[in-house]
Write an enzyme that holds these catalytic residues in place. Structure first.
Site, short mmCIF file in Angstrom:
data_model
loop_
_atom_site.label_atom_id
_atom_site.label_comp_id
_atom_site.label_asym_id
_atom_site.label_seq_id
_atom_site.Cartn_x
_atom_site.Cartn_y
_atom_site.Cartn_z
N ILE A 151 11.21 49.20 10.07
CA ILE A 151 10.40 50.36 10.45
C ILE A 151 9.20 50.01 11.31
O ILE A 151 8.56 50.90 11.87
CB ILE A 151 9.95 51.16 9.20
CG1 ILE A 151 8.99 50.35 8.33
CG2 ILE A 151 11.15 51.67 8.42
CD1 ILE A 151 8.32 51.19 7.24
N THR A 193 4.44 45.62 -0.80
CA THR A 193 3.85 45.98 -2.09
C THR A 193 3.16 44.84 -2.82
O THR A 193 2.70 45.01 -3.95
CB THR A 193 4.93 46.57 -3.03
OG1 THR A 193 5.98 45.60 -3.18
CG2 THR A 193 5.51 47.85 -2.44
N ASP A 219 -2.03 55.11 -5.60
CA ASP A 219 -3.33 55.38 -6.22
C ASP A 219 -4.39 54.40 -5.72
O ASP A 219 -5.58 54.65 -5.85
CB ASP A 219 -3.22 55.28 -7.74
CG ASP A 219 -2.71 53.92 -8.23
OD1 ASP A 219 -1.85 53.34 -7.54
OD2 ASP A 219 -3.17 53.46 -9.29
N TYR A 244 -4.21 46.06 0.68
CA TYR A 244 -3.03 46.88 0.39
C TYR A 244 -3.39 48.37 0.44
O TYR A 244 -2.72 49.16 1.11
CB TYR A 244 -2.46 46.52 -0.97
CG TYR A 244 -1.42 47.49 -1.48
CD1 TYR A 244 -0.15 47.53 -0.93
CD2 TYR A 244 -1.73 48.37 -2.53
CE1 TYR A 244 0.80 48.42 -1.39
CE2 TYR A 244 -0.77 49.26 -2.99
CZ TYR A 244 0.48 49.29 -2.43
OH TYR A 244 1.41 50.19 -2.88
N TRP A 291 1.70 52.57 -10.53
CA TRP A 291 2.21 51.72 -11.60
C TRP A 291 3.72 51.90 -11.79
O TRP A 291 4.20 52.16 -12.91
CB TRP A 291 1.46 52.01 -12.90
CG TRP A 291 -0.02 51.71 -12.88
CD1 TRP A 291 -0.84 51.65 -11.80
CD2 TRP A 291 -0.85 51.45 -14.02
NE1 TRP A 291 -2.13 51.36 -12.18
CE2 TRP A 291 -2.17 51.24 -13.55
CE3 TRP A 291 -0.62 51.39 -15.38
CZ2 TRP A 291 -3.24 50.95 -14.38
CZ3 TRP A 291 -1.68 51.11 -16.22
CH2 TRP A 291 -2.97 50.89 -15.74
N LEU A 344 12.38 51.78 -5.84
CA LEU A 344 12.30 53.23 -5.64
C LEU A 344 13.42 53.71 -4.73
O LEU A 344 14.01 54.77 -4.96
CB LEU A 344 10.94 53.62 -5.07
CG LEU A 344 10.75 55.12 -4.80
CD1 LEU A 344 10.95 55.94 -6.07
CD2 LEU A 344 9.38 55.38 -4.20
#
Length: 283
Positions: A39, A64, A104, A127, A152, A14
């Protein structure tokens, strides 16, 4: 006048798409990988933001590995929870807008219809819990922020379901995929465009941003094989037949309201995004 946009986790799937999107718009983009900016280190985050003085920070840094988080919960909460908190506090100090990307998987999948932005979360796995912690920490910090939930993800430059299926299809010629989990596949290119347009709107808040339509992992796999021209012996199976360390929600479709009311559009259907991705991948 170009804005200075800082992208964290810029080496990821991303992060690359977000960097490219803001770059196309003529913004001054500063891309920092996980190695260049940790971070989870507040002193490092504060120092970087004070030195670089971005107008916008897009946080694409995340842990992730959904299954891995079950055994590495401390790491998941550090990256997905404390990291966003550090960014939010530092952004407030330098008056920068923060875009934080969430998931989600903060929902338990029991609703049976699309989740709205204010539906109560109830994550089933570590997660999801770590991502929810991050969301709440960002909101609690009180600065100008967007919380963008998506699902997704697939895109160039990273591991994702599409690439996994292509590898399995070409290598084994057969696959079993769960058919009772439903969600919204989302292309990073389309998500990055929406993130940039949300920033442009200045209308802070929580948004659900996915490609339009929903599907199951099994149906998604079938579409991948068909569009890629692969003849694969594909068999459905239930979640119970394919046990994983982390529980997944059976239904995590996200309701996009008020995305269209804010940006003027909804993202294209996931099948169109998949076709575009596969076409560009072959170039």
């Amino acid at each position: 006048m170009a804005r200075r946009v800082l992208v964290t986790g810029a080496a990821g799937m991303l992060g690359r798409a977000v960097t490219a999107e803001f770059g196309r718009r003529g913004e001054e983009v500063l891309s920092l990988s996980r190695q260049e900016l940790d971070i989870t280190d507040f002193a490092a985050v504060r120092s970087a933001l004070r030195q670089l003085r971005p107008r916008v920070v897009v946080n694409c840094a995340a842990y992730t590995d959904v299954d891995g988080a079950e055994a590495s919960s401390e790491r998941a909460f550090l990256v997905n929870g404390l990291g966003p908190r550090n960014l939010a506090l530092a952004c407030r100090e330098v008056d920068a807008v923060l875009v934080h990307v969430s998931t989600d998987y903060i929902f338990d999948g029991q609703k049976g219809e699309p989740y709205g932005v204010y539906d109560p979360p109830n994550p089933l796995n570590v997660y999801g819990k770590s991502k929810l912690w991050g969301e709440r920490a960002v909101a609690e910090a009180g600065g100008s922020c967007f919380i963008v939930r998506t699902s997704w993800l697939f895109g160039h430059g990273g591991r994702n379901f599409v690439e996994t299926m292509l590898q399995i299809g070409r290598g084994k010629g057969a696959a079993r995929v769960v058919s009772d989990q439903r969600g919204c596949p989302t292309c990073t290119v389309d998500l990055a465009r929406a993130i940039a347009d949300l920033v442009e709107s200045g209308r802070y808040g929580t948004y659900h941003v996915t490609n339009s339509g929903s599907t199951t992992w099994y149906e998604f796999a079938a579409a991948i094989f068909k569009l890629a021209g692969l003849e694969v012996e594909l068999a459905p199976c239930s979640t119970a037949e394919f046990p994983r360390p982390a529980r997944r929600p059976l239904y995590s479709v996200l309701d996009p309201f008020p995305l269209k009311e804010t940006t003027g559009y909804l993202l294209p259907p996931w099948a169109d995004a998949l076709e575009r991705y596969l076409s560009e991948r072959q170039k």
